[in-house]
Motif scaffolding. Structure first.
Motif, PDB file in Angstrom:
ATOM      1  N   LYS A   1       0.851  -1.180   0.000  1.00 29.41           N
ATOM      2  CA  LYS A   1       0.000   0.000   0.000  1.00 29.41           C
ATOM      3  C   LYS A   1       0.884   1.226   0.000  1.00 29.41           C
ATOM      4  N   TRP A   2       0.799   2.000  -1.067  1.00 28.49           N
ATOM      5  CA  TRP A   2       1.613   3.197  -1.206  1.00 28.49           C
ATOM      6  C   TRP A   2       0.722   4.416  -1.153  1.00 28.49           C
ATOM      7  N   SER A   3       1.273   5.493  -0.642  1.00 25.62           N
ATOM      8  CA  SER A   3       0.560   6.759  -0.731  1.00 25.62           C
ATOM      9  C   SER A   3       1.283   7.592  -1.773  1.00 25.62           C
ATOM     10  N   MET A   4       0.521   8.175  -2.645  1.00 28.06           N
ATOM     11  CA  MET A   4       1.097   8.973  -3.720  1.00 28.06           C
ATOM     12  C   MET A   4       1.288  10.401  -3.226  1.00 28.06           C
ATOM     13  N   SER A   5       2.416  10.992  -3.581  1.00 30.27           N
ATOM     14  CA  SER A   5       2.730  12.341  -3.110  1.00 30.27           C
ATOM     15  C   SER A   5       1.983  13.410  -3.880  1.00 30.27           C
ATOM     16  N   GLY A   6       1.657  13.124  -5.132  1.00 30.39           N
ATOM     17  CA  GLY A   6       0.981  14.112  -5.950  1.00 30.39           C
ATOM     18  C   GLY A   6       1.932  15.133  -6.561  1.00 30.39           C
ATOM     19  N   ARG A   7       3.232  14.957  -6.330  1.00 29.46           N
ATOM     20  CA  ARG A   7       4.220  15.903  -6.870  1.00 29.46           C
ATOM     21  C   ARG A   7       4.513  15.657  -8.340  1.00 29.46           C
ATOM     22  N   GLN A   8       4.203  14.455  -8.823  1.00 30.82           N
ATOM     23  CA  GLN A   8       4.437  14.122 -10.224  1.00 30.82           C
ATOM     24  C   GLN A   8       3.324  13.191 -10.678  1.00 30.82           C
ATOM     25  N   ASP A   9       3.316  12.863 -11.960  1.00 29.78           N
ATOM     26  CA  ASP A   9       2.297  11.959 -12.482  1.00 29.78           C
ATOM     27  C   ASP A   9       2.317  10.650 -11.705  1.00 29.78           C
ATOM     28  N   VAL A  10       1.135  10.086 -11.490  1.00 32.78           N
ATOM     29  CA  VAL A  10       1.008   8.864 -10.701  1.00 32.78           C
ATOM     30  C   VAL A  10       1.817   7.729 -11.331  1.00 32.78           C
ATOM     31  N   TYR A  11       1.780   7.602 -12.659  1.00 33.48           N
ATOM     32  CA  TYR A  11       2.528   6.511 -13.293  1.00 33.48           C
ATOM     33  C   TYR A  11       4.020   6.649 -13.037  1.00 33.48           C
ATOM     34  N   LEU A  12       4.521   7.879 -12.969  1.00 31.57           N
ATOM     35  CA  LEU A  12       5.938   8.083 -12.681  1.00 31.57           C
ATOM     36  C   LEU A  12       6.266   7.730 -11.235  1.00 31.57           C
ATOM     37  N   GLU A  13       5.351   8.022 -10.324  1.00 30.18           N
ATOM     38  CA  GLU A  13       5.564   7.642  -8.922  1.00 30.18           C
ATOM     39  C   GLU A  13       5.617   6.128  -8.782  1.00 30.18           C
ATOM     40  N   ILE A  14       4.726   5.442  -9.469  1.00 26.48           N
ATOM     41  CA  ILE A  14       4.711   3.981  -9.414  1.00 26.48           C
ATOM     42  C   ILE A  14       6.002   3.431 -10.018  1.00 26.48           C
ATOM     43  N   ALA A  15       6.386   3.941 -11.172  1.00 23.58           N
ATOM     44  CA  ALA A  15       7.617   3.492 -11.817  1.00 23.58           C
ATOM     45  C   ALA A  15       8.823   3.758 -10.926  1.00 23.58           C
ATOM     46  N   GLU A  16       8.867   4.924 -10.300  1.00 23.96           N
ATOM     47  CA  GLU A  16       9.998   5.278  -9.426  1.00 23.96           C
ATOM     48  C   GLU A  16      10.087   4.329  -8.240  1.00 23.96           C
ATOM     49  N   ARG A  17       8.955   3.977  -7.673  1.00 21.58           N
ATOM     50  CA  ARG A  17       8.948   3.061  -6.534  1.00 21.58           C
ATOM     51  C   ARG A  17       9.500   1.696  -6.943  1.00 21.58           C
TER      52      ARG A  17
ATOM     53  N   LEU B   1       9.165   1.692 -17.228  1.00 25.05           N
ATOM     54  CA  LEU B   1      10.253   0.892 -16.665  1.00 25.05           C
ATOM     55  C   LEU B   1      10.917   0.030 -17.742  1.00 25.05           C
ATOM     56  N   GLU B   2      10.122  -0.463 -18.672  1.00 26.01           N
ATOM     57  CA  GLU B   2      10.694  -1.269 -19.754  1.00 26.01           C
ATOM     58  C   GLU B   2      11.567  -0.394 -20.665  1.00 26.01           C
ATOM     59  N   GLU B   3      11.110   0.815 -20.943  1.00 22.19           N
ATOM     60  CA  GLU B   3      11.913   1.753 -21.750  1.00 22.19           C
ATOM     61  C   GLU B   3      13.244   2.059 -21.068  1.00 22.19           C
ATOM     62  N   GLN B   4      13.236   2.119 -19.744  1.00 24.89           N
ATOM     63  CA  GLN B   4      14.433   2.436 -18.973  1.00 24.89           C
ATOM     64  C   GLN B   4      15.341   1.221 -18.770  1.00 24.89           C
ATOM     65  N   GLY B   5      14.869   0.035 -19.154  1.00 26.15           N
ATOM     66  CA  GLY B   5      15.690  -1.164 -19.061  1.00 26.15           C
ATOM     67  C   GLY B   5      15.636  -1.883 -17.722  1.00 26.15           C
ATOM     68  N   TYR B   6      14.624  -1.603 -16.924  1.00 26.02           N
ATOM     69  CA  TYR B   6      14.514  -2.254 -15.612  1.00 26.02           C
ATOM     70  C   TYR B   6      13.694  -3.536 -15.659  1.00 26.02           C
ATOM     71  N   VAL B   7      12.735  -3.603 -16.565  1.00 26.22           N
ATOM     72  CA  VAL B   7      11.881  -4.780 -16.670  1.00 26.22           C
ATOM     73  C   VAL B   7      11.726  -5.169 -18.133  1.00 26.22           C
ATOM     74  N   ARG B   8      11.227  -6.384 -18.318  1.00 27.09           N
ATOM     75  CA  ARG B   8      10.945  -6.860 -19.663  1.00 27.09           C
ATOM     76  C   ARG B   8       9.570  -7.507 -19.647  1.00 27.09           C
ATOM     77  N   SER B   9       8.786  -7.199 -20.651  1.00 27.08           N
ATOM     78  CA  SER B   9       7.453  -7.764 -20.789  1.00 27.08           C
ATOM     79  C   SER B   9       7.527  -9.013 -21.650  1.00 27.08           C
ATOM     80  N   LEU B  10       7.022 -10.100 -21.125  1.00 26.63           N
ATOM     81  CA  LEU B  10       6.931 -11.347 -21.880  1.00 26.63           C
ATOM     82  C   LEU B  10       5.449 -11.598 -22.157  1.00 26.63           C
ATOM     83  N   PRO B  11       5.035 -11.501 -23.422  1.00 21.05           N
ATOM     84  CA  PRO B  11       3.622 -11.653 -23.745  1.00 21.05           C
ATOM     85  C   PRO B  11       3.015 -12.921 -23.148  1.00 21.05           C
TER      86      PRO B  11
END
Length: 115
Positions: free
Chosen positions: A2-18, A58-68
């Motif tokens: 359970k995360w609380s979002m700071s609201g300082r940036q886009d939610v998707y970026l907060e999730i990716a950063e975490r 995250l995939e663009e940044q090279g941290y994860v890979r999506s396997l269909p």
């Protein structure tokens, strides 16, 4: 998770950063599967499209890979011995309420599993 979002940036970026922080700290290791988009969205209380966007980032940044049809997996291996952002990561975890004992326990677990 359970995360609380700071609201300082886009939610998707907060999730990716975490997730990026978890990967860099070794809390999510090489080859580990991330929660499905739906499961993460439900747990975080956000739209599934937001989680999908975070995972794509995250995939663009090279941290994860999506396997269909299989999921999203950590594929980040290169962690420098002296990470200049290490202190920032610890501060971020502290600010999010992670207790010192918990952080030390995680560190011990990671080093036990990788030594």
């Amino acid at each position: 998770m359970k995360w609380s979002m700071s609201g300082r940036q886009d939610v998707y970026l907060e999730i990716a950063e975490r997730y990026r922080q978890y990967i860099q700290l070794g809390l999510l290791g090489q080859g580990e599967r991330l929660p499905s988009v739906r499961a993460a969205a439900l747990e975080l209380g956000v739209n599934p499209n937001t989680v999908a966007r975070a995972y794509a980032y995250l995939e663009e940044q090279g941290y994860v890979r999506s396997l269909p049809k299989k999921g999203i997996y950590v594929c980040f291996e290169e962690v420098p011995q002296e990470d200049p952002h290490g202190r920032e990561l610890v501060v971020a975890l502290y600010e999010r309420g992670v207790k010192k004992e918990t952080l030390l326990k995680w560190i011990e677990e990671v080093y036990q599993n990788h030594d």
